[in-house]
Motif scaffolding. Structure first.
Motif, PDB file in Angstrom:
ATOM      1  N   ARG A  22       0.810  -1.221   0.000  1.00 29.19           N
ATOM      2  CA  ARG A  22       0.000   0.000   0.000  1.00 29.19           C
ATOM      3  C   ARG A  22       0.843   1.271   0.000  1.00 29.19           C
ATOM      4  O   ARG A  22       0.316   2.365  -0.197  1.00 29.19           O
ATOM      5  N   CYS A  23       2.148   1.128   0.238  1.00 25.42           N
ATOM      6  CA  CYS A  23       3.002   2.309   0.414  1.00 25.42           C
ATOM      7  C   CYS A  23       3.413   2.909  -0.924  1.00 25.42           C
ATOM      8  O   CYS A  23       3.858   2.204  -1.830  1.00 25.42           O
ATOM      9  N   VAL A  24       3.261   4.213  -1.049  1.00 18.33           N
ATOM     10  CA  VAL A  24       3.698   4.925  -2.266  1.00 18.33           C
ATOM     11  C   VAL A  24       4.652   6.058  -1.893  1.00 18.33           C
ATOM     12  O   VAL A  24       4.689   7.100  -2.540  1.00 18.33           O
ATOM     13  N   GLU A  45      -2.400   3.238  -7.088  1.00 23.73           N
ATOM     14  CA  GLU A  45      -1.274   4.056  -7.518  1.00 23.73           C
ATOM     15  C   GLU A  45       0.010   3.219  -7.588  1.00 23.73           C
ATOM     16  O   GLU A  45       0.822   3.377  -8.503  1.00 23.73           O
ATOM     17  N   LYS A  46       0.194   2.330  -6.620  1.00 26.25           N
ATOM     18  CA  LYS A  46       1.371   1.455  -6.620  1.00 26.25           C
ATOM     19  C   LYS A  46       1.352   0.552  -7.845  1.00 26.25           C
ATOM     20  O   LYS A  46       2.363   0.380  -8.533  1.00 26.25           O
ATOM     21  N   GLU A  47       0.209  -0.020  -8.128  1.00 24.61           N
ATOM     22  CA  GLU A  47       0.072  -0.906  -9.285  1.00 24.61           C
ATOM     23  C   GLU A  47       0.321  -0.143 -10.579  1.00 24.61           C
ATOM     24  O   GLU A  47       0.986  -0.647 -11.489  1.00 24.61           O
ATOM     25  N   CYS A 147      10.607   4.010   5.501  1.00 25.28           N
ATOM     26  CA  CYS A 147      10.562   3.481   4.132  1.00 25.28           C
ATOM     27  C   CYS A 147      11.941   3.579   3.479  1.00 25.28           C
ATOM     28  O   CYS A 147      12.082   3.282   2.291  1.00 25.28           O
ATOM     29  N   VAL A 148      12.936   4.015   4.239  1.00 24.28           N
ATOM     30  CA  VAL A 148      14.297   4.165   3.730  1.00 24.28           C
ATOM     31  C   VAL A 148      15.158   3.028   4.293  1.00 24.28           C
ATOM     32  O   VAL A 148      15.038   2.659   5.455  1.00 24.28           O
ATOM     33  N   ILE A 149      16.034   2.476   3.463  1.00 23.25           N
ATOM     34  CA  ILE A 149      16.840   1.323   3.847  1.00 23.25           C
ATOM     35  C   ILE A 149      17.876   1.733   4.900  1.00 23.25           C
ATOM     36  O   ILE A 149      18.541   2.761   4.742  1.00 23.25           O
ATOM     37  N   PRO A 150      18.039   0.962   5.962  1.00 22.05           N
ATOM     38  CA  PRO A 150      19.041   1.305   6.987  1.00 22.05           C
ATOM     39  C   PRO A 150      20.445   1.423   6.393  1.00 22.05           C
ATOM     40  O   PRO A 150      20.884   0.553   5.633  1.00 22.05           O
ATOM     41  N   ALA A 151      21.141   2.496   6.743  1.00 22.27           N
ATOM     42  CA  ALA A 151      22.483   2.725   6.206  1.00 22.27           C
ATOM     43  C   ALA A 151      23.450   1.615   6.618  1.00 22.27           C
ATOM     44  O   ALA A 151      24.333   1.235   5.857  1.00 22.27           O
TER      45      ALA A 151
END
Length: 208
Positions: A22-24, A45-47, A147-151
């Protein structure tokens, strides 16, 4: 335990974790995202985003299965297809790189090396397509729901910081260095066995 990694398609998009499906966050500019969330249209919207990127650019994600169960995923695309990227203080992404936007392994499958497997599969796919590097914005805050990848994870799998920031450093993985140690070992063994075969064959030929 069997592992299988396949490309993200419209058919398996629902295999992403529900929150991620569901995350955009990445797919829409911030103000448009707010509107989509208000009207409950984020899944559509994601689709639509995945469909557009698949048609215009090609594969934009990977899903990893363990014994047939979806265990994690990764998403990536050209920076121009990722509106949110421009909002980061360490933007823009380098012109020769593809942006790794999201990577997540489900909690019950963590600590099994699946994140590294996903990165390696992304690297292989992009290398075949002539891409030189992958970049990602890292999260130094350690927010669980980010929603950001851990550094820290990005560093562990070979990414290096190319633009420092106290919260959102931009990091880069050169694809020519993204070959796994397993492939390096296999290549070395193949060369060794080839050399041994040649050496053992020489006396036989000479004695004939």
């Amino acid at each position: 335990m069997s592992r299988r990694v396949v490309g993200v398609t419209l058919d398996n998009l629902d295999h992403l974790p529900k929150r991620c499906r569901r995350c955009v966050f990445w797919e829409l500019a911030p103000h448009i995202r707010e509107q989509a969330e208000e009207f409950g249209e984020t899944e559509l919207e994601k689709e639509a985003w995945v469909s557009s990127v698949l048609l215009e650019w090609g594969s934009c994600g990977r899903v990893i299965y363990v014994d047939g169960i979806p265990a994690g995923y990764a998403m990536y695309a050209p920076p121009a297809a990722v509106p949110r990227a421009a909002a980061f203080p360490t933007a823009p992404v380098s012109a020769d790189a593809v942006l790794l936007t999201a990577l997540r392994v489900l909690p019950e499958f963590e600590h099994g090396g699946l994140g590294r497997v996903l990165v390696q599969n992304v690297a292989k796919d992009l290398t075949r397509r002539g891409v030189k590097a992958v970049e990602a914005f890292g999260d130094l805050q350690g927010t669980a729901e980010s929603c950001v990848i851990p550094a820290g994870f990005l560093q562990q799998v070979g990414f290096k910081t190319v633009r420092q920031h106290p919260e959102w450093p931009r990091m880069r993985l050169e694809l020519r260095t993204a070959i796994s140690w397993k492939e390096d070992v296999e290549a070395a063994l193949e060369r060794l066995l080839s050399s041994v075969t040649i050496k053992t064959a020489e006396p036989v030929i000479g004695g004939a």
